[in-house]
Design a protein around this motif. Structure first.
Motif, PDB file in Angstrom:
ATOM      1  N   GLU A 208       0.757  -1.323   0.039  1.00 53.58           N
ATOM      2  CA  GLU A 208      -0.002   0.079  -0.113  1.00 53.58           C
ATOM      3  C   GLU A 208       0.921   1.235  -0.014  1.00 53.58           C
ATOM      4  O   GLU A 208       1.932   1.539   0.788  1.00 53.58           O
ATOM      5  CB  GLU A 208      -0.759   0.209   1.337  1.00 53.58           C
ATOM      6  CG  GLU A 208      -1.923  -0.969   1.343  1.00 53.58           C
ATOM      7  CD  GLU A 208      -2.881  -0.944   2.652  1.00 53.58           C
ATOM      8  OE1 GLU A 208      -3.297   0.246   2.640  1.00 53.58           O
ATOM      9  OE2 GLU A 208      -3.173  -1.918   3.127  1.00 53.58           O
ATOM     10  N   THR A 209       0.670   2.402  -0.909  1.00 57.99           N
ATOM     11  CA  THR A 209       1.395   3.261  -1.136  1.00 57.99           C
ATOM     12  C   THR A 209       0.399   4.555  -1.128  1.00 57.99           C
ATOM     13  O   THR A 209      -0.161   4.738  -2.370  1.00 57.99           O
ATOM     14  CB  THR A 209       2.353   3.194  -2.168  1.00 57.99           C
ATOM     15  OG1 THR A 209       2.927   2.098  -2.019  1.00 57.99           O
ATOM     16  CG2 THR A 209       3.287   4.563  -2.321  1.00 57.99           C
ATOM     17  N   HIS A 210       0.202   5.325  -0.359  1.00 58.98           N
ATOM     18  CA  HIS A 210      -0.949   6.354  -0.318  1.00 58.98           C
ATOM     19  C   HIS A 210      -0.643   7.589   0.562  1.00 58.98           C
ATOM     20  O   HIS A 210       0.344   7.549   1.501  1.00 58.98           O
ATOM     21  CB  HIS A 210      -2.320   5.691   0.168  1.00 58.98           C
ATOM     22  CG  HIS A 210      -2.073   4.786   1.494  1.00 58.98           C
ATOM     23  ND1 HIS A 210      -1.701   5.579   2.752  1.00 58.98           N
ATOM     24  CD2 HIS A 210      -2.420   3.554   1.972  1.00 58.98           C
ATOM     25  CE1 HIS A 210      -1.657   4.689   3.701  1.00 58.98           C
ATOM     26  NE2 HIS A 210      -1.984   3.462   3.253  1.00 58.98           N
ATOM     27  N   VAL A 211      -1.551   8.453   0.349  1.00 64.63           N
ATOM     28  CA  VAL A 211      -1.392   9.794   1.126  1.00 64.63           C
ATOM     29  C   VAL A 211      -1.494   9.863   2.705  1.00 64.63           C
ATOM     30  O   VAL A 211      -1.047  10.852   3.177  1.00 64.63           O
ATOM     31  CB  VAL A 211      -2.126  10.868   0.252  1.00 64.63           C
ATOM     32  CG1 VAL A 211      -3.570  10.799   0.688  1.00 64.63           C
ATOM     33  CG2 VAL A 211      -1.773  12.352   0.673  1.00 64.63           C
ATOM     34  N   MET A 212      -2.247   8.929   3.086  1.00 64.35           N
ATOM     35  CA  MET A 212      -2.680   8.918   4.439  1.00 64.35           C
ATOM     36  C   MET A 212      -1.564   8.488   5.330  1.00 64.35           C
ATOM     37  O   MET A 212      -0.624   7.574   5.127  1.00 64.35           O
ATOM     38  CB  MET A 212      -3.825   7.731   4.762  1.00 64.35           C
ATOM     39  CG  MET A 212      -5.155   8.316   4.425  1.00 64.35           C
ATOM     40  SD  MET A 212      -5.561   7.901   2.427  1.00 64.35           S
ATOM     41  CE  MET A 212      -5.710   6.171   2.718  1.00 64.35           C
ATOM     42  N   GLU A 213      -1.240   9.240   6.585  1.00 60.38           N
ATOM     43  CA  GLU A 213      -0.360   8.815   7.377  1.00 60.38           C
ATOM     44  C   GLU A 213      -1.115   7.864   8.368  1.00 60.38           C
ATOM     45  O   GLU A 213      -2.035   7.960   8.512  1.00 60.38           O
ATOM     46  CB  GLU A 213       0.045  10.055   8.140  1.00 60.38           C
ATOM     47  CG  GLU A 213       0.830  11.177   7.580  1.00 60.38           C
ATOM     48  CD  GLU A 213       1.023  12.549   8.475  1.00 60.38           C
ATOM     49  OE1 GLU A 213       1.609  13.220   7.766  1.00 60.38           O
ATOM     50  OE2 GLU A 213       0.483  12.657   9.570  1.00 60.38           O
ATOM     51  N   HIS A 214      -0.239   7.153   9.230  1.00 58.94           N
ATOM     52  CA  HIS A 214      -0.535   5.953  10.014  1.00 58.94           C
ATOM     53  C   HIS A 214      -0.037   6.105  11.333  1.00 58.94           C
ATOM     54  O   HIS A 214       1.178   6.359  11.463  1.00 58.94           O
ATOM     55  CB  HIS A 214      -0.502   4.638   9.301  1.00 58.94           C
ATOM     56  CG  HIS A 214      -1.379   4.197   8.347  1.00 58.94           C
ATOM     57  ND1 HIS A 214      -2.687   4.709   8.259  1.00 58.94           N
ATOM     58  CD2 HIS A 214      -1.424   3.411   7.235  1.00 58.94           C
ATOM     59  CE1 HIS A 214      -3.265   4.148   7.146  1.00 58.94           C
ATOM     60  NE2 HIS A 214      -2.580   3.396   6.667  1.00 58.94           N
ATOM     61  N   GLY A 215      -0.771   5.652  12.308  1.00 59.04           N
ATOM     62  CA  GLY A 215      -0.275   4.941  13.500  1.00 59.04           C
ATOM     63  C   GLY A 215      -0.635   3.755  13.742  1.00 59.04           C
ATOM     64  O   GLY A 215      -2.038   3.658  13.589  1.00 59.04           O
ATOM     65  N   ARG A 243       5.020   7.947   7.727  1.00 59.27           N
ATOM     66  CA  ARG A 243       4.751   8.946   7.046  1.00 59.27           C
ATOM     67  C   ARG A 243       3.633   8.616   5.825  1.00 59.27           C
ATOM     68  O   ARG A 243       3.934   7.425   5.343  1.00 59.27           O
ATOM     69  CB  ARG A 243       5.953  10.003   6.414  1.00 59.27           C
ATOM     70  CG  ARG A 243       6.615   9.147   5.741  1.00 59.27           C
ATOM     71  CD  ARG A 243       7.961   9.928   5.331  1.00 59.27           C
ATOM     72  NE  ARG A 243       7.586  11.263   4.839  1.00 59.27           N
ATOM     73  CZ  ARG A 243       8.723  12.171   4.639  1.00 59.27           C
ATOM     74  NH1 ARG A 243       9.936  11.831   4.758  1.00 59.27           N
ATOM     75  NH2 ARG A 243       8.216  13.473   4.103  1.00 59.27           N
ATOM     76  N   ALA A 244       3.181   9.761   4.916  1.00 56.22           N
ATOM     77  CA  ALA A 244       2.674   9.600   4.009  1.00 56.22           C
ATOM     78  C   ALA A 244       3.465   8.897   2.853  1.00 56.22           C
ATOM     79  O   ALA A 244       4.816   9.022   2.569  1.00 56.22           O
ATOM     80  CB  ALA A 244       1.945  11.061   3.492  1.00 56.22           C
ATOM     81  N   PHE A 245       2.754   8.004   1.933  1.00 56.58           N
ATOM     82  CA  PHE A 245       3.461   7.213   0.808  1.00 56.58           C
ATOM     83  C   PHE A 245       4.468   6.429   1.154  1.00 56.58           C
ATOM     84  O   PHE A 245       5.039   5.674   0.404  1.00 56.58           O
ATOM     85  CB  PHE A 245       3.952   8.385  -0.132  1.00 56.58           C
ATOM     86  CG  PHE A 245       3.047   9.248  -0.709  1.00 56.58           C
ATOM     87  CD1 PHE A 245       2.024   8.839  -1.547  1.00 56.58           C
ATOM     88  CD2 PHE A 245       3.125  10.898  -0.258  1.00 56.58           C
ATOM     89  CE1 PHE A 245       1.034   9.821  -1.849  1.00 56.58           C
ATOM     90  CE2 PHE A 245       2.109  11.468  -0.661  1.00 56.58           C
ATOM     91  CZ  PHE A 245       0.998  10.933  -1.580  1.00 56.58           C
ATOM     92  N   CYS A 246       4.554   5.892   2.465  1.00 54.15           N
ATOM     93  CA  CYS A 246       5.477   4.785   3.106  1.00 54.15           C
ATOM     94  C   CYS A 246       4.844   3.489   2.514  1.00 54.15           C
ATOM     95  O   CYS A 246       3.581   3.195   3.026  1.00 54.15           O
ATOM     96  CB  CYS A 246       5.799   4.839   4.382  1.00 54.15           C
ATOM     97  SG  CYS A 246       6.782   3.341   5.065  1.00 54.15           S
ATOM     98  N   PRO A 247       5.528   2.799   1.533  1.00 44.51           N
ATOM     99  CA  PRO A 247       4.951   1.501   1.405  1.00 44.51           C
ATOM    100  C   PRO A 247       5.076   0.476   2.437  1.00 44.51           C
ATOM    101  O   PRO A 247       5.831   0.454   3.386  1.00 44.51           O
ATOM    102  CB  PRO A 247       5.857   0.897   0.163  1.00 44.51           C
ATOM    103  CG  PRO A 247       6.673   2.315  -0.364  1.00 44.51           C
ATOM    104  CD  PRO A 247       7.009   3.134   0.881  1.00 44.51           C
ATOM    105  N   GLN A 248       3.496  -0.032   2.311  1.00 45.71           N
ATOM    106  CA  GLN A 248       3.402  -0.992   3.627  1.00 45.71           C
ATOM    107  C   GLN A 248       2.616  -2.343   3.178  1.00 45.71           C
ATOM    108  O   GLN A 248       1.738  -2.368   2.495  1.00 45.71           O
ATOM    109  CB  GLN A 248       2.722  -0.325   4.633  1.00 45.71           C
ATOM    110  CG  GLN A 248       1.224   0.236   4.037  1.00 45.71           C
ATOM    111  CD  GLN A 248       0.833   1.312   4.892  1.00 45.71           C
ATOM    112  OE1 GLN A 248      -0.080   1.148   5.767  1.00 45.71           O
ATOM    113  NE2 GLN A 248       1.363   2.620   4.568  1.00 45.71           N
ATOM    114  N   ALA A 249       3.024  -3.570   3.875  1.00 43.21           N
ATOM    115  CA  ALA A 249       2.559  -4.564   3.196  1.00 43.21           C
ATOM    116  C   ALA A 249       2.641  -5.643   4.758  1.00 43.21           C
ATOM    117  O   ALA A 249       3.392  -5.141   5.839  1.00 43.21           O
ATOM    118  CB  ALA A 249       2.946  -5.407   2.191  1.00 43.21           C
TER     119      ALA A 249
END
Length: 276
Positions: A208-215, A243-249
């Motif tokens: 996932e690579t998107h504009v939303m920040e995550h905790g 941070r925004a756009f950090c690839p994550q799986a």
């Protein structure tokens, strides 16, 4: 979907005989704060809170993540606050993981036990008190509310995750599901706090690579997370800050469910001038 168990053991101090090597990491794209570093020495005190300490695990940082802060709060017996929030534009999401907490929102009292979530709009009068004999622990997510002309502010809500049917991700036979406390179609909300559950062996099968920040705070279980270009092992009690756009799986490792409390910013245009 719930097991009734949320990680909540924090504090203490490591022995001099322990190795200092650990899993803590702060990179240009993500941070990992493992449970082993959330010790007494890094706890904070907050104005107008009594018998309380806080682990501040996310805060706005220019050039990294800029939309939210996240605390783990530990309130001792008789502790709490009648003035918990000093920022009039801050909205809040509270999620209880241990003990019992009396939450009062605009004069209405709610008994909060593990699994309860509360959303508190900006400008709302609220207070919390631990009236039990043991500590109360909860997550407190704070965001500066982005008002939009023509949209009213959302109202306060209190709900228990056990009363909410999780939404399964299509094509996963329910092995990847999200418990949503607010309707994702309600554009009055500019943040979502949800609980994501992955059954043993389930995966988030793409980066996932998107504009939303995550905790992401791990409530239960363990997994291997792909963060940017790194594979990182995480377990209950760990926090990931993206941070925004950090690839994550993710691969859920088992033997039990992997569950985490998730924050993301939603439903707003990207700001064009952060200095305004």
């Amino acid at each position: 979907m719930t097991s009734g168990k949320y990680f909540s053991a924090l504090g203490g101090h490591p022995a001099q005989s322990e190795l200092l090597t650990g899993r803590a990491a702060f990179t240009e794209a993500y941070a990992v704060i493992p449970k082993g570093v959330m010790r007494d020495i890094v706890a904070s005190a907050l104005p107008f809170w009594e018998k309380t300490r806080a682990w501040i695990i996310a805060r706005s940082l220019s050039g990294f993540a800029e939309t939210f802060s996240q605390y783990i709060m530990e309130v001792g017996p008789g502790g709490g606050s009648t003035r918990p929030e000093t920022d009039g534009n801050a909205e809040a999401g509270l999620f209880v993981v241990e003990g019992s907490l009396a939450l009062t929102i605009e004069g209405k009292r709610h008994e909060m036990t593990p699994g309860f979530f509360a959303f508190i709009p900006p400008g709302t009068r609220w207070s919390v008190r631990n009236e039990a004999s043991g500590p109360a622990k909860f997550h407190w997510i704070r965001k500066s509310y982005e008002a939009v002309e023509g949209l009213e502010k959302p109202e306060a809500l209190v709900a228990n995750e056990r009363d909410i049917k999780p939404d399964p991700m299509p094509g996963t036979d329910g092995r990847w599901a999200t418990t949503r406390f607010v309707d994702p179609r309600d554009l009055r909300h500019d943040m979502h706090v949800t609980i994501v559950t992955l059954e043993p062996g389930a995966v988030i099968p793409f980066a996932e690579t998107h504009v939303m920040e995550h905790g992401l705070y791990v409530l239960e279980g363990k997994a291997v997370y792909r963060l940017n270009q790194d594979w990182v092992e995480v377990e209950a009690g760990d926090f990931m800050w993206l941070r925004a756009f950090c690839p994550q799986a993710c691969y859920a490792g088992g033997p039990g469910r992997f569950r985490y409390l998730l924050y993301k910013d939603v439903n707003r245009h990207a700001r064009l001038n952060w200095l305004r």
